[in-house]
Scaffold this motif. Structure first.
Motif, PDB file in Angstrom:
ATOM      1  N   SER A  18      -4.330   4.593   3.428  1.00  0.00           N
ATOM      2  CA  SER A  18      -5.057   3.665   3.262  1.00  0.00           C
ATOM      3  C   SER A  18      -5.240   2.411   4.426  1.00  0.00           C
ATOM      4  CB  SER A  18      -4.701   3.349   1.998  1.00  0.00           C
ATOM      5  OG  SER A  18      -5.577   1.949   2.166  1.00  0.00           O
ATOM      6  N   THR A  20      -5.969  -0.722   4.695  1.00  0.00           N
ATOM      7  CA  THR A  20      -5.399  -2.057   4.216  1.00  0.00           C
ATOM      8  C   THR A  20      -4.077  -1.608   3.298  1.00  0.00           C
ATOM      9  OG1 THR A  20      -6.465  -0.524   1.478  1.00  0.00           O
ATOM     10  CG2 THR A  20      -7.879  -2.230   2.515  1.00  0.00           C
ATOM     11  N   ILE A  21      -3.418  -0.629   3.034  1.00  0.00           N
ATOM     12  CA  ILE A  21      -1.857  -0.536   2.712  1.00  0.00           C
ATOM     13  C   ILE A  21      -1.558  -0.322   3.614  1.00  0.00           C
ATOM     14  CG2 ILE A  21      -0.199   1.145   1.459  1.00  0.00           C
ATOM     15  CD1 ILE A  21      -1.864  -0.145  -1.022  1.00  0.00           C
ATOM     16  N   GLY A  42      -3.982  -7.795   2.561  1.00  0.00           N
ATOM     17  CA  GLY A  42      -4.029  -6.627   1.263  1.00  0.00           C
ATOM     18  C   GLY A  42      -4.880  -7.800   0.242  1.00  0.00           C
ATOM     19  N   GLY A  43      -5.626  -7.469  -0.521  1.00  0.00           N
ATOM     20  CA  GLY A  43      -5.641  -8.307  -1.723  1.00  0.00           C
ATOM     21  C   GLY A  43      -4.754  -8.238  -2.770  1.00  0.00           C
ATOM     22  N   LYS A 105      -7.347   3.326  -8.947  1.00  0.00           N
ATOM     23  CA  LYS A 105      -7.135   4.148  -8.077  1.00  0.00           C
ATOM     24  C   LYS A 105      -7.266   5.580  -8.579  1.00  0.00           C
ATOM     25  CE  LYS A 105      -5.911   3.004  -3.710  1.00  0.00           C
ATOM     26  NZ  LYS A 105      -4.127   2.255  -2.695  1.00  0.00           N
ATOM     27  N   TRP A 129     -15.222   0.004  -0.177  1.00  0.00           N
ATOM     28  CA  TRP A 129     -13.427  -0.271  -0.445  1.00  0.00           C
ATOM     29  C   TRP A 129     -12.575   0.879  -0.065  1.00  0.00           C
ATOM     30  CZ3 TRP A 129     -10.677   2.434  -4.391  1.00  0.00           C
ATOM     31  CH2 TRP A 129      -8.928   1.876  -3.851  1.00  0.00           C
ATOM     32  N   ASN A 179     -15.062  -5.700  -2.906  1.00  0.00           N
ATOM     33  CA  ASN A 179     -14.472  -5.645  -2.150  1.00  0.00           C
ATOM     34  C   ASN A 179     -14.638  -4.255  -0.647  1.00  0.00           C
ATOM     35  OD1 ASN A 179     -11.744  -5.556  -0.306  1.00  0.00           O
ATOM     36  ND2 ASN A 179     -10.664  -4.276  -1.571  1.00  0.00           N
ATOM     37  N   TYR A 211     -12.751  -6.174  -9.985  1.00  0.00           N
ATOM     38  CA  TYR A 211     -12.911  -7.508  -9.449  1.00  0.00           C
ATOM     39  C   TYR A 211     -14.226  -7.919 -11.144  1.00  0.00           C
ATOM     40  CZ  TYR A 211     -10.994  -6.393  -5.250  1.00  0.00           C
ATOM     41  OH  TYR A 211      -9.571  -6.117  -4.566  1.00  0.00           O
ATOM     42  N   LYS A 243      -6.614  -6.975 -10.550  1.00  0.00           N
ATOM     43  CA  LYS A 243      -6.592  -8.128 -10.474  1.00  0.00           C
ATOM     44  C   LYS A 243      -6.888  -9.444 -11.547  1.00  0.00           C
ATOM     45  CE  LYS A 243      -7.327  -5.373  -6.738  1.00  0.00           C
ATOM     46  NZ  LYS A 243      -6.576  -5.194  -5.262  1.00  0.00           N
ATOM     47  N   TYR A 329     -12.543 -12.259  -1.660  1.00  0.00           N
ATOM     48  CA  TYR A 329     -11.989 -12.077   0.289  1.00  0.00           C
ATOM     49  C   TYR A 329     -13.212 -13.004   0.823  1.00  0.00           C
ATOM     50  CZ  TYR A 329      -9.033  -7.851  -1.718  1.00  0.00           C
ATOM     51  OH  TYR A 329      -8.753  -6.954  -2.441  1.00  0.00           O
ATOM     52  N   ARG A 378     -11.785  -9.025   7.349  1.00  0.00           N
ATOM     53  CA  ARG A 378     -11.892  -9.684   6.204  1.00  0.00           C
ATOM     54  C   ARG A 378     -10.720  -9.979   5.367  1.00  0.00           C
ATOM     55  NH1 ARG A 378     -10.072  -5.134   0.805  1.00  0.00           N
ATOM     56  NH2 ARG A 378      -7.593  -6.373   2.106  1.00  0.00           N
TER      57      ARG A 378
HETATM   58  N1  GLU Z   1      -7.085  -4.089  -3.707  1.00  0.00           N
HETATM   59  C1  GLU Z   1      -6.355  -4.238  -1.649  1.00  0.00           C
HETATM   60  C2  GLU Z   1      -7.237  -3.816  -1.039  1.00  0.00           C
HETATM   61  O1  GLU Z   1      -8.093  -3.431  -0.831  1.00  0.00           O
HETATM   62  C3  GLU Z   1      -5.478  -3.915  -2.279  1.00  0.00           C
HETATM   63  C4  GLU Z   1      -4.985  -2.156  -1.257  1.00  0.00           C
HETATM   64  C5  GLU Z   1      -5.645  -0.973  -1.648  1.00  0.00           C
HETATM   65  O2  GLU Z   1      -5.702   0.026  -2.852  1.00  0.00           O
HETATM   66  O3  GLU Z   1      -6.382  -0.884  -1.420  1.00  0.00           O
HETATM   67  O4  GLU Z   1      -6.584  -4.453   0.450  1.00  0.00           O
END
Ligand code: GLU
Ligand code: PMP
Length: 421
Positions: A18, A20-21, A42-43, A105, A129, A179, A211, A243, A329, A378
């Motif tokens: 991922s 974002t991770i 990261g969100g 997830k 996402w 997102n 969200y 969230k 975001y 973002r």
């Molecule tokens: N929801 C967050 C993001 O999009 C956390 C990381 C993920 O799970 O993708 O940044």
């Protein structure tokens, strides 16, 4: 000695990690190594969950009831979720129509896995996402990406949806608030989408409502099954506690839907994880029953931070940010930066190169390419006020110090016409 086969499953390899991770981890590692990094990649809510939520988690541990729970989730929690859905949307789900998993997830991935035949098409509006295309492929499906634009508020239009549908279409994934853009679908927009879905007997809807609690400026969250009763049998609503209730690390999410989909999701879950963590689930029940006003308190904080960030970001006319309607975001148009050089002289032709140069300048953001739409960045505003302020100032300073190297080598700070917005 014969060499052994270290090949990895192609679909897993193609999905990679991922982004974002990955960026969150990278920023964390750079910080730990002593680099001055502001990470708004990261969100993730930065506040602790409500006291009642934490107390319930502790009580569960102290009670020593930490053996396997039911695969589909603790009965109390499933009932509390069904009640919550009824009060939010007026939808009558029973507790047995709820499956609780390890974060939204897990249940999103499970829904796609049980409803998809090999080669089925999964319609994903972009920007999306980051994990949807990977989940679609892992389920044996083919992601069909439908790009949206600023002119439709980054929402899929009925026309674009119609054009994307083929006899192989199986799922439409909707995520509102979105997102990465924060876009919120209105009731009438969802009704128009629902009418198209109704015309195609194979099409199902996966509604990612994670969200749902985080909304600004009077925007209202609607889930598609509530606008058209005909969709109840063919849509799965996913949400969770990461969230709204700031419980990312407790890992609790859920799906609600018709029995024909939820039952195989529970069976699948019995093989994958034997169900979620009972401590997190006990905390989630308390979140719903004893801390129902917590998300609204957090939204006040996010709203202040959103205003703070927007106030600073307007100081560079090289970026454009539309105030997000929900989620946390900023979705930043950086088309005017492409073709320029960063303050340290790196050429920037893509949003990934802009994000790399920004990281060098001490700010971690996620490039639009990770969400399937470029050129954007973002920026999360789920962080302390001073972190958001500093991050926004870094971005503004970076943008204003970018230069355009002409072919003759001289440097200008004005942009040629083709890069103008
Ligand atoms: N929801 C967050 C993001 O999009 C956390 C990381 C993920 O799970 O993708 O940044
Ligand atoms: N959907 C979206 C749109 C998200 O941003 C996230 C957070 N990464 C998830 C699902 C998954 O959330 P969870 O932490 O509950 O697995």
């Amino acid at each position: 000695m014969a060499q052994f086969d270290m090949s990895i499953n192609d679909t897993v390899l193609a999905a990679g990690a991922s982004p974002t991770i990955g960026l969150m981890d990278k920023a964390r590692a750079l910080k730990a190594g002593g680099k001055d990094i502001i990470s708004l990649a990261g969100g993730e809510p930065d506040m602790p969950p409500a006291e009642a939520t934490l107390a319930a988690a502790l009580a569960r541990i102290q009670s020593r009831q930490v053996s396997y729970g039911p695969v589909a989730g603790l009965a109390d929690l499933r009932a509390a979720i069904a009640t919550d859905i009824k009060s939010r949307h007026g939808l009558e789900y029973r507790a047995q129509d709820v499956v609780v998993g390890i974060g939204a997830k897990q249940v999103l991935a499970e829904a796609l896995m049980v409803g998809t035949q090999p080669g089925d098409e999964i319609i994903i509006p972009a920007p999306y996402w980051v994990s949807y295309p990977a989940m679609a492929r892992l389920a044996g499906g083919i992601p069909v990406i439908v790009e949206t634009s600023a002119s439709s508020g980054f929402k899929i239009t009925p026309e674009a949806l119609k054009a994307a549908i083929t006899p192989l279409s199986r799922w439409l994934i909707l995520n509102s608030p979105s997102n990465p853009t924060g876009a919120v679908y209105t009731r009438s927009e969802l009704a128009a989408i629902a009418r198209i879905v109704q015309d195609h007997t194979r099409l199902l809807v996966l509604s990612d409502d994670i969200y749902e609690d985080i909304l600004f400026d009077g925007n209202v969250h609607t889930t598609i099954a509530s606008v058209d009763a005909g969709l109840i049998e063919r849509s799965v609503l996913c949400s969770g506690f990461s969230k709204g209730h700031a419980m990312t690390g407790l890992r609790v999410g859920y799906a609600v839907g018709p029995e024909w989909l939820i039952k195989p999701m529970i069976d699948l879950q019995s093989h994958l994880t034997s169900g979620g963590c009972v401590v997190g689930q006990a905390a989630s029940t308390a979140a719903l029953r004893e801390a129902a006003d917590f998300p609204a308190q957090c939204v006040k904080t996010y709203s202040r931070r959103r205003g703070l960030g927007l106030g600073i970001l307007k100081d560079s006319d090289r970026i454009t940010v539309v105030p997000p309607q929900g989620a946390f975001y900023f979705w930043i148009d950086i088309s005017r930066l492409l073709g320029m050089r960063s303050p340290t002289g790196s050429a920037m032709l893509t949003d990934t190169e802009v994000a790399d140069a920004l990281l060098e300048a001490g700010l971690a953001l996620v490039p639009g390419s990770a969400f399937g739409l470029s050129p954007y960045l973002r920026m999360s505003f789920a962080a302390a006020d001073e972190v958001i302020e500093e991050g926004c100032w870094r971005l503004v300073k970076f943008c204003n110090e970018c230069t355009l190297a002409t072919e003759s080598g001289s440097v200008v700070t004005e942009l040629p016409q083709q890069f103008g917005a």
